[in-house]
Enzyme design. Structure first.
Site, PDB file in Angstrom:
ATOM      1  N   CYS A   1       0.816  -1.228   0.000  1.00 45.35           N
ATOM      2  CA  CYS A   1       0.000   0.000   0.000  1.00 45.35           C
ATOM      3  C   CYS A   1       0.846   1.273   0.000  1.00 45.35           C
ATOM      4  O   CYS A   1       0.321   2.365  -0.188  1.00 45.35           O
ATOM      5  CB  CYS A   1      -0.954   0.007   1.188  1.00 45.35           C
ATOM      6  SG  CYS A   1      -2.136  -1.334   1.141  1.00 45.35           S
TER       7      CYS A   1
ATOM      8  N   HIS B   1      -3.448   7.177   3.445  1.00 43.25           N
ATOM      9  CA  HIS B   1      -3.907   5.940   2.787  1.00 43.25           C
ATOM     10  C   HIS B   1      -5.285   5.557   3.340  1.00 43.25           C
ATOM     11  O   HIS B   1      -5.484   5.484   4.561  1.00 43.25           O
ATOM     12  CB  HIS B   1      -2.878   4.831   3.044  1.00 43.25           C
ATOM     13  CG  HIS B   1      -3.323   3.482   2.616  1.00 43.25           C
ATOM     14  ND1 HIS B   1      -3.988   3.251   1.429  1.00 43.25           N
ATOM     15  CD2 HIS B   1      -3.209   2.272   3.224  1.00 43.25           C
ATOM     16  CE1 HIS B   1      -4.257   1.958   1.326  1.00 43.25           C
ATOM     17  NE2 HIS B   1      -3.800   1.344   2.397  1.00 43.25           N
TER      18      HIS B   1
ATOM     19  N   ASN C   1     -10.407   0.150   0.608  1.00 40.75           N
ATOM     20  CA  ASN C   1      -8.951   0.275   0.537  1.00 40.75           C
ATOM     21  C   ASN C   1      -8.497  -0.208  -0.851  1.00 40.75           C
ATOM     22  O   ASN C   1      -8.575  -1.396  -1.146  1.00 40.75           O
ATOM     23  CB  ASN C   1      -8.336  -0.577   1.652  1.00 40.75           C
ATOM     24  CG  ASN C   1      -6.814  -0.576   1.641  1.00 40.75           C
ATOM     25  OD1 ASN C   1      -6.189  -0.180   0.661  1.00 40.75           O
ATOM     26  ND2 ASN C   1      -6.224  -1.027   2.728  1.00 40.75           N
TER      27      ASN C   1
HETATM   28  N1  COA Z   1     -17.854  -8.731   9.930  1.00 44.17           N
HETATM   29  C1  COA Z   1     -18.232  -8.992  11.182  1.00 44.17           C
HETATM   30  N2  COA Z   1     -17.371  -9.307  12.175  1.00 44.17           N
HETATM   31  C2  COA Z   1     -16.073  -9.338  11.855  1.00 44.17           C
HETATM   32  C3  COA Z   1     -15.605  -9.092  10.547  1.00 44.17           C
HETATM   33  C4  COA Z   1     -16.554  -8.766   9.577  1.00 44.17           C
HETATM   34  N3  COA Z   1     -16.217  -8.505   8.303  1.00 44.17           N
HETATM   35  N4  COA Z   1     -14.259  -9.208  10.546  1.00 44.17           N
HETATM   36  C5  COA Z   1     -13.896  -9.527  11.776  1.00 44.17           C
HETATM   37  N5  COA Z   1     -14.986  -9.622  12.568  1.00 44.17           N
HETATM   38  C6  COA Z   1     -15.044  -9.942  13.997  1.00 44.17           C
HETATM   39  C7  COA Z   1     -13.847 -10.731  14.456  1.00 44.17           C
HETATM   40  O1  COA Z   1     -14.026 -12.104  14.207  1.00 44.17           O
HETATM   41  C8  COA Z   1     -13.828 -10.412  15.936  1.00 44.17           C
HETATM   42  O2  COA Z   1     -14.769 -11.200  16.610  1.00 44.17           O
HETATM   43  P1  COA Z   1     -14.444 -11.812  18.057  1.00 44.17           P
HETATM   44  O3  COA Z   1     -14.252 -10.613  18.946  1.00 44.17           O
HETATM   45  O4  COA Z   1     -15.663 -12.614  18.342  1.00 44.17           O
HETATM   46  O5  COA Z   1     -13.190 -12.607  17.877  1.00 44.17           O
HETATM   47  C9  COA Z   1     -14.312  -8.958  16.000  1.00 44.17           C
HETATM   48  O6  COA Z   1     -15.017  -8.734  14.760  1.00 44.17           O
HETATM   49  C10 COA Z   1     -13.195  -7.966  16.121  1.00 44.17           C
HETATM   50  O7  COA Z   1     -12.210  -8.296  15.136  1.00 44.17           O
HETATM   51  P2  COA Z   1     -10.869  -7.482  15.017  1.00 44.17           P
HETATM   52  O8  COA Z   1      -9.992  -8.102  13.989  1.00 44.17           O
HETATM   53  O9  COA Z   1     -10.317  -7.304  16.401  1.00 44.17           O
HETATM   54  O10 COA Z   1     -11.457  -6.114  14.488  1.00 44.17           O
HETATM   55  P3  COA Z   1     -10.749  -4.715  14.427  1.00 44.17           P
HETATM   56  O11 COA Z   1     -11.501  -3.750  15.201  1.00 44.17           O
HETATM   57  O12 COA Z   1      -9.255  -4.816  14.658  1.00 44.17           O
HETATM   58  O13 COA Z   1     -10.962  -4.330  12.894  1.00 44.17           O
HETATM   59  C11 COA Z   1      -9.706  -4.234  10.841  1.00 44.17           C
HETATM   60  C12 COA Z   1     -10.392  -5.124  11.873  1.00 44.17           C
HETATM   61  C13 COA Z   1      -9.043  -5.093   9.797  1.00 44.17           C
HETATM   62  C14 COA Z   1     -10.766  -3.359  10.204  1.00 44.17           C
HETATM   63  C15 COA Z   1      -8.659  -3.349  11.546  1.00 44.17           C
HETATM   64  O14 COA Z   1      -7.839  -4.153  12.356  1.00 44.17           O
HETATM   65  C16 COA Z   1      -7.776  -2.576  10.590  1.00 44.17           C
HETATM   66  O15 COA Z   1      -8.240  -1.702   9.885  1.00 44.17           O
HETATM   67  N6  COA Z   1      -6.478  -2.848  10.595  1.00 44.17           N
HETATM   68  C17 COA Z   1      -5.531  -2.116   9.785  1.00 44.17           C
HETATM   69  C18 COA Z   1      -5.552  -2.574   8.378  1.00 44.17           C
HETATM   70  C19 COA Z   1      -4.667  -1.668   7.554  1.00 44.17           C
HETATM   71  O16 COA Z   1      -4.395  -0.558   7.899  1.00 44.17           O
HETATM   72  N7  COA Z   1      -4.167  -2.142   6.458  1.00 44.17           N
HETATM   73  C20 COA Z   1      -3.282  -1.267   5.689  1.00 44.17           C
HETATM   74  C21 COA Z   1      -2.479  -1.978   4.782  1.00 44.17           C
HETATM   75  S1  COA Z   1      -3.390  -2.801   3.546  1.00 44.17           S
END
Ligand code: COA
Length: 324
Positions: free
Chosen positions: A110, A251, A281
């Site tokens: 990215c 980003h 994204n």
């Molecule tokens: N729909 C519903 N629930 C979801 C889900 C979805 N699409 N994806 C994950 N979950 C659930 C998980 O299973 C988890 O459940 P649990 O608590 O029962 O285990 C819960 O939601 C929380 O998941 P988590 O991964 O902790 O969520 P988060 O708040 O960290 O959000 C992202 C996930 C990916 C959105 C976030 O971590 C993020 O944006 N990270 C940075 C990514 C990034 O910047 N990438 C840049 C380079 S490409």
């Protein structure tokens, strides 16, 4: 000095909404909006990365009032090239109808567009080249695991482009800040297909290892730990403050990351250009797409300062402050 003479972007026509995704994996509109800020994303049907890149490039050339033959360098930021080999930029050079000029890819996931921007800037500022077409293009829909709700709701396809030209009266790179931390290289990955796990051994692999994987929380933590500090360093280096910087394009990975950066660096959230709700994204395309929309809506004006800041796989980050 090096001016951005034109910008352009292209996204495929097909819209994939959060409601559409509810029918594909165990997710819901509310979770996606609350955790990411994304409502829709665009997905290719019969196009590939070089098509998106070519169309964005054509629009940037048009905006610059230039023809393909005026370009003497093409740099393409992408982590989803048409093939592993050859690189994708020569395919774009051919599709655009450019002369037999240098054309190469940069892959910093990215952060690719930001790496391309400093590379293009340096190659023009040094006097080696005059007119560079820099494109960020990605087609993540082709590498996503559509059974993995952790990743498939986040990404979209698209391309953004800029034409950079030598100009002694305008366009100034005021500061840059780049870095990487390979100790986090496992956090954004396609495990199979490189030379560690070559494709010729593919019967031995788990199906999910053929697809894009991301440890979202780890990437989130990394981003929050390095990006606000990079933004502060760039402001200092550019002799700007949180008050005097005009625009910020981060980003478009997650609206919560953008909100947190705004709070941590104390830059007014209104200065952030945000379009994640429409496209998700789009990896290396996200910054140039947002930039093009802002330029076309006359949000960014001549003489104003713009901070652009990317981050992602590697792990890596990279930013510039540019005077328009
Ligand atoms: N729909 C519903 N629930 C979801 C889900 C979805 N699409 N994806 C994950 N979950 C659930 C998980 O299973 C988890 O459940 P649990 O608590 O029962 O285990 C819960 O939601 C929380 O998941 P988590 O991964 O902790 O969520 P988060 O708040 O960290 O959000 C992202 C996930 C990916 C959105 C976030 O971590 C993020 O944006 N990270 C940075 C990514 C990034 O910047 N990438 C840049 C380079 S490409």
């Amino acid at each position: 000095m090096v001016r951005i003479a034109g910008t352009g972007h292209y996204v495929p026509a097909k819209v994939l909404s959060n409601n559409d995704l509810e029918k594909m994996v165990d997710t819901n509109d509310e979770w996606i909006i609350q955790r990411t800020g994304i409502k829709n994303r665009r997905i290719v049907e019969d196009e590939v990365t070089s098509d998106l890149a070519t169309k964005a490039g054509q629009k940037a050339l048009e905006a610059a009032g230039m023809k393909p033959e005026d370009i003497d360098l093409i740099i393409l930021g992408t982590s989803t090239p048409d093939y592993h080999i050859p690189s994708c930029a020569p395919i774009v050079q051919h599709k655009l109808g450019c002369r037999m000029i240098p054309a190469f890819d940069i892959n910093s996931v990215c952060t690719s567009f930001m790496c391309g921007l400093t590379t293009a800037y340096s190659m023009i500022a040094s006097g080696l080249y005059k007119n560079c077409l820099l494109i960020g293009a990605d087609t993540y829909s082709k590498i996503l695991n559509w059974k993995d709700r952790n990743t498939c709701v986040i990404f979209g396809d698209g391309a953004g482009a800029v034409v950079l030209v030598k100009d002694d009266n305008a366009g100034k790179l005021l500061s840059t800040d780049f870095g990487s931390d390979g100790s986090g290289s496992d956090y954004i990955k396609i495990p199979v297909g490189g030379v560690v796990n070559p494709i010729n051994n593919f019967y031995g692999y788990k199906e999910e290892d053929l697809f894009f994987q991301m440890a979202g929380k780890k990437v989130y933590e990394f981003t929050i730990s390095v990006v606000p500090e990079a933004a502060r360093r760039m402001l200092r280096q550019a002799n700007l403050t949180n008050e005097t910087i005009d625009h910020v394009i981060v980003h478009q990975a997650n609206v919560r990351i953008i909100d947190t950066i705004s709070k941590m660096v104390d830059i007014d959230r209104k200065k952030f250009i945000v379009n994640i709700e429409k496209y998700g994204n789009t990896s290396s395309a996200s910054i140039p797409i947002a930039l093009d929309e802002a330029v076309r809506h006359n949000i960014i004006k001549k003489g104003e300062t713009v901070m652009m800041l990317g981050f992602g796989g590697g792990l890596s980050w990279g930013g510039v402050v540019f005077q328009w």
